[in-house]
Design an enzyme around this catalytic site. Structure first.
Site, PDB file in Angstrom:
ATOM      1  N   GLU A 397      44.231  30.424  51.004  1.00  0.00           N
ATOM      2  CA  GLU A 397      45.077  29.497  49.976  1.00  0.00           C
ATOM      3  C   GLU A 397      45.141  27.984  50.043  1.00  0.00           C
ATOM      4  OE1 GLU A 397      46.514  33.806  50.667  1.00  0.00           O
ATOM      5  OE2 GLU A 397      45.630  32.096  52.016  1.00  0.00           O
ATOM      6  N   PHE A 420      50.463  37.355  46.747  1.00  0.00           N
ATOM      7  CA  PHE A 420      52.147  37.538  46.922  1.00  0.00           C
ATOM      8  C   PHE A 420      52.636  35.895  47.275  1.00  0.00           C
ATOM      9  CE2 PHE A 420      50.170  41.499  47.687  1.00  0.00           C
ATOM     10  CZ  PHE A 420      51.334  42.518  47.363  1.00  0.00           C
ATOM     11  N   PHE A 423      52.352  34.489  50.799  1.00  0.00           N
ATOM     12  CA  PHE A 423      51.261  33.914  51.288  1.00  0.00           C
ATOM     13  C   PHE A 423      50.965  32.407  50.851  1.00  0.00           C
ATOM     14  CE2 PHE A 423      49.065  38.212  50.777  1.00  0.00           C
ATOM     15  CZ  PHE A 423      49.785  38.746  51.645  1.00  0.00           C
ATOM     16  N   HIS A 464      55.869  40.540  52.101  1.00  0.00           N
ATOM     17  CA  HIS A 464      55.469  40.879  50.552  1.00  0.00           C
ATOM     18  C   HIS A 464      56.808  40.761  49.698  1.00  0.00           C
ATOM     19  CE1 HIS A 464      52.056  42.259  52.853  1.00  0.00           C
ATOM     20  NE2 HIS A 464      51.291  42.324  51.850  1.00  0.00           N
TER      21      HIS A 464
END
Length: 658
Positions: A397, A420, A423, A464
């Site tokens: 990321e 999500f 993250f 999540h």
């Protein structure tokens, strides 16, 4: 030290000498000024000049270079005026950051130099984005990015190289291995023999060179860049060198064994090259003396000019305004022609419209290409727009957000999908320290949207389901939006993409397939910063956003005897203070509802602002209805109890009874 002029004539060799000598003499002047107390800090690159100068000479002037804080030679070799550099170092208004950042923490499109932030590693991903834009535009260009041996331990280093390798991006990753990360020697930083060996693990070429040999650096980077322009790929270059001064002058050098100074002083890049030119008859002692005197005199003159430059004047309005790039978007109203669509399909529609309008828009995220994304929002996009613009990413990321910023710097737009919202923590530094601060620091846009599938209600558990909008609403320089309806989901996404500033776009997973509504056809905007009043009443005002809007609507439908004004904020940063204030004035009672946990949730800011600015309009204490101050449980029973919805009835009753 052996020099190979590789066909260069005396004029070229002499020109290289002047380029190499100039930053050394500037550094010597800085050390004098530091001892005199006229400057407060300096990061010295004495002993490492050949790397900065040689590699910069090797790059074309319109190719981007991303240097570190010991690479003065990059800036001088790109012919940046010393008067302006000195103004930057002194925090003068005529510097590159209006006094907002120090030393080499700035960028400039004029000279195609993108400076670092103090976290070191994140700039490497920017090089990926810059190179990707060149690839997509079919420009035969290379990008050069510097790092130190210490920063090779950072995750950003590995992520950036891995992305460049997978995507065959023409980036030269140059490691200046000077033996120490501040005071920590290399044997305490990594356990491989040579850093260049790491190239093998990423399937790329690795080259190790003598970083103190100006001609070797110049020739190596020249040859690599020339080949990479035609055969795009990343290369890792390790330049062996030594830092003859402290990490910065205040830290000193007592931690370095004296024998290393004695050994490396014999490899001084300036002295060795000067001696070589004298021996070859390219220079005479008289010429050397004359060159040094002229440069020293010019440096002294430019330094004094900078000292007399104007100091910044504090202006709160100007400071706040410069957090964001001006948004030239002319808002397009929604069409009256509408189609019933799911929340998820409205997001897809918005992305599709934006991709059609902006041929410089790139989508990036895990599994978003052929697979269509975890929630199938980009299903079919790769067939329509191609893999160049719809890009599967490795699981990194931080590098992908940084790549988005690099794309923006080099003329592109980027939408990054977090699989999500949870993250995003892995890319947090890039968002809050690079995206958010870039325009304020040196006036460059950060044209990146980060899509954030968020929220609970699906039994997905602690990793999540988080509502983490408050992580970003307190960060100046970010815009944060959160649509509750399909129409706004499309219009806000288009507005976010058209906006040249970084926008964090929250989209609730629970609403994807459970909510449908009318969505206008074609291209339109939902204005960022404008709330919607969904209901008007007299007993209380409910201020909310996201899934909270639907909790409130459902509650009010089941309790028709309650007369409430319902405000959907839509945008959390900036947020619509005028509409909120009017709602408070209308009812005198305020309930702030959100899915996030109570403590330090965005509702705390709303509550504080209302208490400060609307106190005289209140007939009761401001009440917040939020989720439990715990992580989010997976069990439906536990999750239902956790969520703010379970507390809404009691909170409303308590407020009305006050």
């Amino acid at each position: 030290m052996q020099f190979d002029k590789k066909g260069k004539d005396d004029h070229q060799l002499k020109s290289i000498y002047k380029r190499l000598l100039y930053p050394r003499l500037i550094e010597e002047k800085m050390l004098i000024l530091l001892r005199q107390g006229r400057i407060g800090k300096w990061f010295s690159g004495i002993g490492q000049e050949a790397i900065a100068v040689g590699s910069t000479l090797a790059m074309q002037t319109d190719e981007y270079i991303l240097p570190m804080h010991r690479n003065l030679g990059v800036f001088t070799t790109r012919d940046m005026p010393l008067t302006r550099l000195m103004a930057q170092w002194q925090g003068k208004l005529s510097g590159f950051t209006k006094g907002r950042d120090r030393s080499f923490h700035f960028g400039t499109q004029e000279y195609k130099i993108i400076g670092m932030i103090s976290h070191l590693g994140p700039q490497m991903a920017l090089a990926d984005g810059i190179a990707l834009a060149d690839i997509l535009e079919n420009r035969n260009k290379a990008t050069l990015v510097f790092t130190g041996e210490g920063a090779t331990s950072e995750g950003d280093f590995h992520e950036a190289i891995n992305v460049a390798s997978v995507w065959n991006l023409p980036v030269i990753f140059l490691i200046e291995n000077n033996g120490y990360g501040l005071s920590t020697p290399i044997n305490e930083q990594f356990n491989c023999k040579d850093l260049v060996d790491r190239a093998k693990g990423y399937g790329i070429q690795g080259v190790q060179i003598d970083g103190n040999n100006i001609l070797e650096v110049f020739a190596t980077i020249s040859n690599l860049a020339e080949d990479m322009r035609e055969n795009p790929r990343p290369v890792l270059v390790e330049c062996l060198t030594f830092r003859m001064r402290g990490h910065e002058e205040a830290s000193g050098t007592k931690y370095v064994p004296q024998q290393l100074f004695e050994e490396w002083s014999k490899k001084d890049p300036v002295k060795n090259y000067e001696d070589y030119l004298l021996k070859e008859g390219v220079l005479t002692e008289e010429e050397v003396k004359q060159i040094r005197e002229e440069m020293t005199k010019g440096i002294a003159h430019d330094v004094e000019i900078a000292f007399n430059e104007t100091e910044p004047q504090a202006d709160d309005n100007a400071e706040i305004q410069d957090m964001f790039a001006p948004d030239p978007t002319v808002l397009i109203a929604p069409s009256t022609e509408q189609t019933e669509k799911r929340y998820l399909d409205a997001i897809t529609d918005g992305l599709n419209e934006a991709m059609l309008k902006h041929n410089n828009l790139v989508l990036m995220g895990q599994d978003i290409a052929e697979y269509g994304g975890a929630f199938k929002i980009t299903d079919g996009f790769v067939n329509q727009f191609g893999k160049g613009r719809v890009r599967n990413t490795p699981i990194c990321e931080s590098a992908i957000v940084g790549t988005g910023l690099g794309l923006s710097i080099n003329g592109y737009k980027a939408v990054v999908e977090m699989q999500f919202a949870d993250f995003v923590s892995c890319g947090f530094n890039q968002i809050v320290n690079n995206l958010a601060k870039t325009h304020y620091r040196w006036g460059e846009k950060a044209d990146v949207v980060v899509r954030m599938p968020t929220g609970a209600g699906t039994g997905a558990g602690p990793f999540h389901s988080q509502s983490n909008e408050a992580w970003f609403t307190k960060t100046p320089g970010l815009k944060v939006v959160y649509p509750a309806f399909p129409q706004d989901a499309k219009g806000l996404l288009i507005a976010a993409i058209d906006d040249p500033n970084p926008v964090i776009y929250f989209e609730h997973k629970y609403l994807y397939r459970s909510l449908t509504g009318p969505v206008p056809e074609g291209y339109y905007h939902t204005p960022i910063g404008k709330a919607h009043v969904l209901k008007e009443g007299t007993q209380l005002s409910i201020i909310t956003y996201g899934l909270g809007v639907h909790w409130a609507l459902d509650y009010l439908q089941k309790n028709p005897e309650i007369s409430a004004t319902l405000v959907d904020l839509v945008s959390l940063q900036p947020w619509d203070k005028e509409t909120v204030a009017e709602a408070v004035k209308t009812t005198g009672r305020v309930l702030i509802l959100h899915e996030d946990t109570l403590t330090n949730g965005f509702g705390a800011e709303l509550s504080a602002w209302i208490a400060e600015h609307c106190f005289e309009d209140l007939d009761a204490p401001i009440m917040r209805c939020a989720s439990l101050d715990t992580a989010i449980p997976m069990s439906k029973v536990l999750e239902d109890s956790f969520l703010a919805k379970s507390k809404l009835n009691d909170t409303v009753e308590k407020l009305l009874k006050y």
